[in-house]
Design a protein around this motif. Structure first.
Motif, PDB file in Angstrom:
ATOM      1  N   THR A 421     -13.177  14.699-118.119  1.00 19.49           N
ATOM      2  CA  THR A 421     -13.323  16.149-117.995  1.00 19.49           C
ATOM      3  C   THR A 421     -12.501  16.668-116.822  1.00 19.49           C
ATOM      4  OG1 THR A 421     -15.196  15.877-116.521  1.00 19.49           O
ATOM      5  CG2 THR A 421     -15.683  16.047-118.879  1.00 19.49           C
ATOM      6  N   LEU A 422     -12.275  17.953-116.835  1.00 23.82           N
ATOM      7  CA  LEU A 422     -11.465  18.560-115.790  1.00 23.82           C
ATOM      8  C   LEU A 422     -12.038  18.322-114.380  1.00 23.82           C
ATOM      9  CD1 LEU A 422      -8.795  19.928-115.762  1.00 23.82           C
ATOM     10  CD2 LEU A 422      -9.968  22.149-115.830  1.00 23.82           C
ATOM     11  N   PRO A 423     -13.343  18.563-114.164  1.00 23.44           N
ATOM     12  CA  PRO A 423     -13.860  18.319-112.808  1.00 23.44           C
ATOM     13  C   PRO A 423     -13.631  16.880-112.356  1.00 23.44           C
ATOM     14  CG  PRO A 423     -15.507  19.431-114.162  1.00 23.44           C
ATOM     15  CD  PRO A 423     -14.376  19.095-115.072  1.00 23.44           C
ATOM     16  N   LEU A 424     -13.754  15.932-113.281  1.00 17.73           N
ATOM     17  CA  LEU A 424     -13.547  14.535-112.922  1.00 17.73           C
ATOM     18  C   LEU A 424     -12.081  14.277-112.610  1.00 17.73           C
ATOM     19  CD1 LEU A 424     -14.757  11.705-112.630  1.00 17.73           C
ATOM     20  CD2 LEU A 424     -14.217  11.311-115.036  1.00 17.73           C
ATOM     21  N   VAL A 425     -11.201  14.845-113.422  1.00 14.85           N
ATOM     22  CA  VAL A 425      -9.772  14.655-113.197  1.00 14.85           C
ATOM     23  C   VAL A 425      -9.366  15.236-111.841  1.00 14.85           C
ATOM     24  CG1 VAL A 425      -7.461  15.304-114.014  1.00 14.85           C
ATOM     25  CG2 VAL A 425      -9.192  14.493-115.642  1.00 14.85           C
ATOM     26  N   ARG A 426      -9.917  16.411-111.509  1.00 14.14           N
ATOM     27  CA  ARG A 426      -9.638  17.015-110.188  1.00 14.14           C
ATOM     28  C   ARG A 426     -10.074  16.082-109.064  1.00 14.14           C
ATOM     29  NH1 ARG A 426      -6.698  19.652-112.165  1.00 14.14           N
ATOM     30  NH2 ARG A 426      -6.772  21.777-112.960  1.00 14.14           N
ATOM     31  N   ALA A 427     -11.231  15.521-109.216  1.00 14.11           N
ATOM     32  CA  ALA A 427     -11.744  14.613-108.189  1.00 14.11           C
ATOM     33  C   ALA A 427     -10.843  13.384-108.064  1.00 14.11           C
ATOM     34  CB  ALA A 427     -13.175  14.201-108.519  1.00 14.11           C
ATOM     35  N   LEU A 428     -10.361  12.896-109.205  1.00 13.50           N
ATOM     36  CA  LEU A 428      -9.466  11.727-109.190  1.00 13.50           C
ATOM     37  C   LEU A 428      -8.137  12.068-108.516  1.00 13.50           C
ATOM     38  CD1 LEU A 428     -10.144  10.342-112.786  1.00 13.50           C
ATOM     39  CD2 LEU A 428     -10.555   9.102-110.658  1.00 13.50           C
ATOM     40  N   GLU A 429      -7.641  13.272-108.807  1.00 17.04           N
ATOM     41  CA  GLU A 429      -6.394  13.723-108.174  1.00 17.04           C
ATOM     42  C   GLU A 429      -6.528  13.678-106.659  1.00 17.04           C
ATOM     43  OE1 GLU A 429      -5.880  17.605-109.818  1.00 17.04           O
ATOM     44  OE2 GLU A 429      -4.787  16.857-111.577  1.00 17.04           O
ATOM     45  N   HIS A 430      -7.667  14.143-106.218  1.00 17.76           N
ATOM     46  CA  HIS A 430      -7.930  14.178-104.787  1.00 17.76           C
ATOM     47  C   HIS A 430      -7.888  12.758-104.198  1.00 17.76           C
ATOM     48  CE1 HIS A 430      -9.524  15.994-101.153  1.00 17.76           C
ATOM     49  NE2 HIS A 430     -10.192  14.858-101.019  1.00 17.76           N
ATOM     50  N   VAL A 431      -8.494  11.845-104.891  1.00 11.55           N
ATOM     51  CA  VAL A 431      -8.525  10.449-104.440  1.00 11.55           C
ATOM     52  C   VAL A 431      -7.113   9.872-104.369  1.00 11.55           C
ATOM     53  CG1 VAL A 431      -9.157   8.101-105.176  1.00 11.55           C
ATOM     54  CG2 VAL A 431     -10.862   9.926-105.210  1.00 11.55           C
ATOM     55  N   VAL A 432      -6.334  10.134-105.414  1.00  9.44           N
ATOM     56  CA  VAL A 432      -4.984   9.588-105.466  1.00  9.44           C
ATOM     57  C   VAL A 432      -4.133  10.168-104.330  1.00  9.44           C
ATOM     58  CG1 VAL A 432      -2.869   9.474-106.846  1.00  9.44           C
ATOM     59  CG2 VAL A 432      -5.086   9.109-107.933  1.00  9.44           C
ATOM     60  N   GLU A 433      -4.279  11.482-104.104  1.00  5.73           N
ATOM     61  CA  GLU A 433      -3.521  12.121-103.027  1.00  5.73           C
ATOM     62  C   GLU A 433      -3.914  11.575-101.662  1.00  5.73           C
ATOM     63  OE1 GLU A 433      -3.991  16.356-103.534  1.00  5.73           O
ATOM     64  OE2 GLU A 433      -2.926  16.144-105.454  1.00  5.73           O
ATOM     65  N   ALA A 434      -5.196  11.364-101.482  1.00  9.94           N
ATOM     66  CA  ALA A 434      -5.686  10.897-100.179  1.00  9.94           C
ATOM     67  C   ALA A 434      -5.501   9.396-100.017  1.00  9.94           C
ATOM     68  CB  ALA A 434      -7.157  11.276-100.007  1.00  9.94           C
ATOM     69  N   ARG A 435      -4.936   8.734-101.046  1.00 10.81           N
ATOM     70  CA  ARG A 435      -4.744   7.285-101.033  1.00 10.81           C
ATOM     71  C   ARG A 435      -6.062   6.539-100.809  1.00 10.81           C
ATOM     72  NH1 ARG A 435      -0.001   5.691-101.493  1.00 10.81           N
ATOM     73  NH2 ARG A 435       1.726   7.160-101.412  1.00 10.81           N
ATOM     74  N   GLU A 436      -7.060   7.022-101.505  1.00 16.01           N
ATOM     75  CA  GLU A 436      -8.336   6.317-101.483  1.00 16.01           C
ATOM     76  C   GLU A 436      -8.506   5.626-102.834  1.00 16.01           C
ATOM     77  OE1 GLU A 436     -10.168   9.600 -98.414  1.00 16.01           O
ATOM     78  OE2 GLU A 436     -10.830   9.623-100.490  1.00 16.01           O
ATOM     79  N   GLN A 437      -9.709   5.116-103.094  1.00 16.01           N
ATOM     80  CA  GLN A 437      -9.926   4.411-104.359  1.00 16.01           C
ATOM     81  C   GLN A 437     -11.096   5.001-105.133  1.00 16.01           C
ATOM     82  OE1 GLN A 437     -10.357   0.543-102.361  1.00 16.01           O
ATOM     83  NE2 GLN A 437      -8.917  -0.261-103.876  1.00 16.01           N
ATOM     84  N   ALA A 438     -11.040   4.829-106.470  1.00 17.04           N
ATOM     85  CA  ALA A 438     -12.136   5.324-107.296  1.00 17.04           C
ATOM     86  C   ALA A 438     -12.563   4.271-108.309  1.00 17.04           C
ATOM     87  CB  ALA A 438     -11.714   6.590-108.033  1.00 17.04           C
ATOM     88  N   ILE A 439     -13.830   4.322-108.665  1.00 19.69           N
ATOM     89  CA  ILE A 439     -14.375   3.453-109.711  1.00 19.69           C
ATOM     90  C   ILE A 439     -14.921   4.348-110.819  1.00 19.69           C
ATOM     91  CG2 ILE A 439     -16.300   1.917-110.285  1.00 19.69           C
ATOM     92  CD1 ILE A 439     -16.018   0.626-107.586  1.00 19.69           C
ATOM     93  N   LEU A 440     -14.517   4.065-112.054  1.00 19.00           N
ATOM     94  CA  LEU A 440     -15.075   4.800-113.188  1.00 19.00           C
ATOM     95  C   LEU A 440     -15.895   3.841-114.032  1.00 19.00           C
ATOM     96  CD1 LEU A 440     -12.123   7.080-114.346  1.00 19.00           C
ATOM     97  CD2 LEU A 440     -13.992   7.587-112.766  1.00 19.00           C
ATOM     98  N   PHE A 441     -17.098   4.253-114.338  1.00 15.18           N
ATOM     99  CA  PHE A 441     -18.005   3.371-115.042  1.00 15.18           C
ATOM    100  C   PHE A 441     -18.285   3.877-116.458  1.00 15.18           C
ATOM    101  CE2 PHE A 441     -22.710   2.850-115.867  1.00 15.18           C
ATOM    102  CZ  PHE A 441     -22.596   1.577-116.419  1.00 15.18           C
ATOM    103  N   LEU A 442     -18.035   3.001-117.431  1.00 15.34           N
ATOM    104  CA  LEU A 442     -18.336   3.329-118.819  1.00 15.34           C
ATOM    105  C   LEU A 442     -18.781   2.047-119.496  1.00 15.34           C
ATOM    106  CD1 LEU A 442     -18.285   5.261-121.242  1.00 15.34           C
ATOM    107  CD2 LEU A 442     -15.908   4.597-121.621  1.00 15.34           C
ATOM    108  N   ASN A 443     -20.001   2.041-119.990  1.00 15.52           N
ATOM    109  CA  ASN A 443     -20.509   0.768-120.474  1.00 15.52           C
ATOM    110  C   ASN A 443     -20.140   0.450-121.921  1.00 15.52           C
ATOM    111  OD1 ASN A 443     -21.560  -1.568-119.698  1.00 15.52           O
ATOM    112  ND2 ASN A 443     -23.682  -0.914-119.594  1.00 15.52           N
ATOM    113  N   ARG A 444     -18.889   0.667-122.263  1.00 14.35           N
ATOM    114  CA  ARG A 444     -18.420   0.309-123.599  1.00 14.35           C
ATOM    115  C   ARG A 444     -17.031  -0.254-123.459  1.00 14.35           C
ATOM    116  NH1 ARG A 444     -20.725   5.426-125.376  1.00 14.35           N
ATOM    117  NH2 ARG A 444     -18.787   6.393-124.758  1.00 14.35           N
TER     118      ARG A 444
END
Ligand code: ADP
Ligand code: ZN
Ligand code: ZN
Length: 744
Positions: A421-444
């Protein structure tokens, strides 16, 4: 007459009685391994009891015991008693239970450094790895002196020549002679390597304990010091320093001469934890895990049995480690379902840890950020003492903030994927710009969890199971059954109506990985699930994550486990409702635990963490409680629900499952056994079913089941005894699952 009752590793319930020959009388003790005949097979069994009594059958019909493998019991008395009790509780054959605890006497596989094995012959199929000690080549003279001692030392299994040399002056020469005479074989093996010990770990200095840690450690140590038999529930938020508490307790236990066992959910995913134990306790710990070779396992087992090593760390089977003078068992992440073995002996290692610790008069510590309702109930009943660690241990690390994305209201994001979703993508953009890391969880796992026909509306199913096939694209595109591993090329026509309108439905980890790669071309995207990583490989992916070689990691519940990755600032839960839809009374509990655990991966370092949760039920209690980090409120709420529905911990369950190729027969047998069982049920036990299991067919075997429920443990047991004692058509397999976790 001296009779021995012997458990043999065959899937039969009872133990067998043998005569003990006078020459064996002094060496035949409880817990020793013996060679015995069963039918025409020669097997190695374990002596459960020795008694001087009148036999119940004619003496001629009793076979004599063969060779006694060792003069010291293979299993400590305490462990043997525990195993017998466990086998009774779970209606599991004692021989099978013993197999969990005793390593096979290894037959060297001939690949690896100088390992010396007793010349041996394989016995039976069941016991692939057990060797028959055969120390009597007909024409050789009997070894004397040192040679005979060496032979004795080898009776329990292969030993490194190097180790023999420490014990015997001229080991190498003696071994050579024994080999020439045909007593032993020398097999080359590569260095026995424990993957966890490959790198040296520098000793660390314990941090100054926080006040709540101090209180917890004091309480546990007090119980250890005064030998109070006591159980604790250590409820500490993620990163509150629970491991630090175990470390202190284990250390104190060792000072007091008592050994310890630490159970962790998935040892392959937590090499870090092992590293911390080694840093604090040195290399005197044994790491028990499934990737060990037989020789390694045997080595570990022996070092524990001899008391040389005092601590065993491992997944659920480490519960059976032959730790000398056991005084402490810690169960980390006690809520985790992997403590339940779902095949063979269906035991729950957490529950059994409480038992074993209790039996040895020791201490048991169950730790979790999201305690199970079972453990919480034990606290309520005064059987466990609760210890709380309410805040993260490191001052800078605050608990992450939650944001909810309401999937009902929001449209798909830029890639068209409903779950990005857009809010999630925005949050990911922020992480990538700040050179931090993200974990996405999907149990499939896989690319798309279903292939749907747009013409007839059918889902493409596994030919052998009543399960939808998952589309996988990584590597060779194919459809895969996640239950039986059946796979085939992706069909182009619908198997039902032959139309060409098959559509991939929904998203799995592969699809999300692909979308992320497209969306963030500069970021390094990786995936962690069973398809890319089993065992040690998953640890490698996490290690890359730690080294910052990965920016965005998408994965199944493997990503939720206790990793400590300080640069992860964002966690996205793509579909928080998935676990809720399981047909299982524990669905709510499990979803809540998953949510809190995965959220706990965020903000463990100096930077604050953020969790984006996508759901269609933003107002549900689970989401609301997770949002406020309110484990207590959740436990209270869920406890009330369970009480109302009389589900555990307010009752006990047992699932009786019938499996077979012929559906009619399976259904008939289930009905018949249910009817017979119902006759012995008092008013205090409820039987529901029989009915087809939620997954009605797996690997072509039809599955029916009924459920027994009672608040009274003994009544439930009586009912199960009836089930257990009822003869069933040999073409139908009956499985009794006591305290079941998996209702599928
Ligand atoms: P948990 O097992 O509860 O997830 P850990 O024991 O892994 O928590 O601790 C989380 C982090 O905090 C680790 O990096 C650990 O080294 C650190 N830590 C634990 N206790 C303390 C303490 N008393 N002081 C400083 N840091 C600590
Ligand atoms: Zn169709
Ligand atoms: Zn299948």
């Amino acid at each position: 007459m001296l009779l021995a009752s012997v458990a043999v590793p065959v899937p039969l319930g009872q133990a067998f009685t043998y005569r003990v020959l006078p020459e064996h009388a002094s060496r035949c003790k409880r817990g020793t391994r013996v060679v015995c005949e069963l039918g025409r097979r020669s097997l190695i069994g374990v002596v459960l009891r020795v008694a001087d009594r009148e036999p119940e059958v004619a003496v001629e019909r009793l076979k004599p015991l063969g060779h006694i493998v060792e003069s010291e019991p293979a299993s400590p008395e305490e462990l043997l008693d525990f195993l017998i009790e466990l086998s009774r509780y779970y209606f599991a054959p004692i021989g099978e239970v013993l197999r969990l605890a005793l390593p096979a006497v290894e037959r060297t596989q001939g690949q690896q450094e100088s390992l010396l094995g007793v010349k041996a012959k394989l016995v039976g199929k069941v016991l692939q790895q057990v060797v028959r000690v055969q120390p009597s080549p007909s024409d050789a003279e009997t070894p004397k002196g040192q040679a005979s001692e060496i032979l004795e030392a080898l009776m329990t299994g292969p030993v490194l020549i190097r180790d023999l040399e420490q014990q015997f002056k001229n080991a190498r020469a003696s071994v050579k002679r024994l080999e020439e005479q045909g007593w032993v074989t020398v097999v080359p093996v590569t260095e026995i390597k424990n993957p966890y010990f490959a790198v040296k770990v520098a000793p660390d200095t314990p941090p100054q304990l926080t006040d709540p840690q101090r209180v917890a450690v004091d309480a546990i140590n007090h119980a250890l010091e005064f030998q109070v038999r006591q159980g604790f529930l250590l409820h500490g938020v993620t990163a509150s320093g629970k491991t630090e508490v175990y470390l202190h307790a284990v250390k104190r236990g060792i000072e007091l001469g008592r050994g310890a066992i630490i159970l962790v959910p998935e040892i392959a995913l937590t090499p870090q934890l092992v590293g911390r134990f080694r840093a604090r306790l040195g290399d005197t710990i044994a790491v028990v895990h499934s990737a060990l070779s037989d020789a390694e396992r045997h080595q570990m087992w022996k070092s524990l049995r001899s008391g040389q090593v005092r601590v065993a760390v491992g997944a659920r089977s480490a519960l059976f480690a032959p730790v000398e003078n056991l005084g402490l068992i810690c169960v980390d992440e006690e809520h985790d379902s992997s403590f339940k073995q779902e095949e063979g002996v269906r035991y729950q290692a957490r529950d059994m840890a409480l038992w074993r610790a209790h039996r040895v008069g020791g201490v048991c510590v169950l730790g979790s950020a999201t305690p199970s309702l079972t453990s919480e109930a034990l606290v309520q009943r005064g059987l466990l003492t609760k210890l709380e660690l309410p805040a993260r241990a490191r001052k800078a690390a605050a608990l992450p903030t939650f944001e909810i994305v309401d999937l009902r209201r929001i449209k798909a994001g830029p890639t068209g994927d409903r779950l990005l979703t857009l809010p999630l993508v925005r949050a990911l953009e922020h992480v990538v710009e700040a050179r931090e890391q993200a974990i996405l969880f999907l149990n499939r796992r896989g690319f798309a969890p279903a292939l749907l026909c747009g013409s007839c509306g059918q889902i493409v199913r596994c030919p052998d199971c009543s399960i939808a096939l998952t589309v996988h694209r990584a590597g060779r595109p194919r459809v895969v059954c996640h239950t039986c591993e059946y796979h085939a090329p992706v069909p182009s026509l619908c198997p039902s109506c032959k139309s060409g309108e098959l559509e991939e439905e929904g998203a799995g980890t592969e699809r999300i990985e692909a979308a992320l790669t497209e969306l963030f071309p500069t970021a390094k995207v990786a995936r962690l699930d069973r398809d890319v990583a089993a065992g040690a490989k998953s640890a490698a992916i996490l290690e890359r994550m730690r080294r910052r070689e990965i920016d965005l990691l998408v994965g199944t519940q493997m990503v939720t486990k206790g990793h400590d990755l300080p640069d992860v600032t964002l966690v996205g839960v793509l579909d928080a409702d998935a676990a809720l839809s399981m047909p299982d009374y524990r669905a709510a509990e499990r979803s809540f635990q998953l949510l809190v655990q995965v959220a706990g991966r965020a903000g463990r370092g100096d930077k604050p963490g953020r969790v984006v949760v996508q759901t269609r039920q933003p107002d549900s209690t689970i989401i609301r409680c997770a949002l406020h980090h309110d484990v207590h409120a959740f436990l209270e709420h869920e406890t009330r629900q369970r009480e109302e529905l009389e589900y555990p911990p307010f009752s006990r369950l047992a699932l009786v499952r019938f499996e077979g190729l012929d559906e009619g027969l399976v259904s008939n047998e289930a009905t018949r056994v249910a009817r017979l069982t119902k006759r012995v049920l008092g008013t205090q036990v409820r039987l529901s079913g029989p009915a087809p299991a939620p997954i009605a067919r797996i690997r072509n075997r039809w599955r029916y089941r009924f459920l027994l429920k009672s608040a009274d443990r003994l009544r439930l047991r009586e009912a199960l005894l009836k089930v257990h004692g009822t003869e069933v058509d040999r073409r139908v397999r009956v499985i009794i699952d006591v305290d079941p976790m998996n209702m599928l």
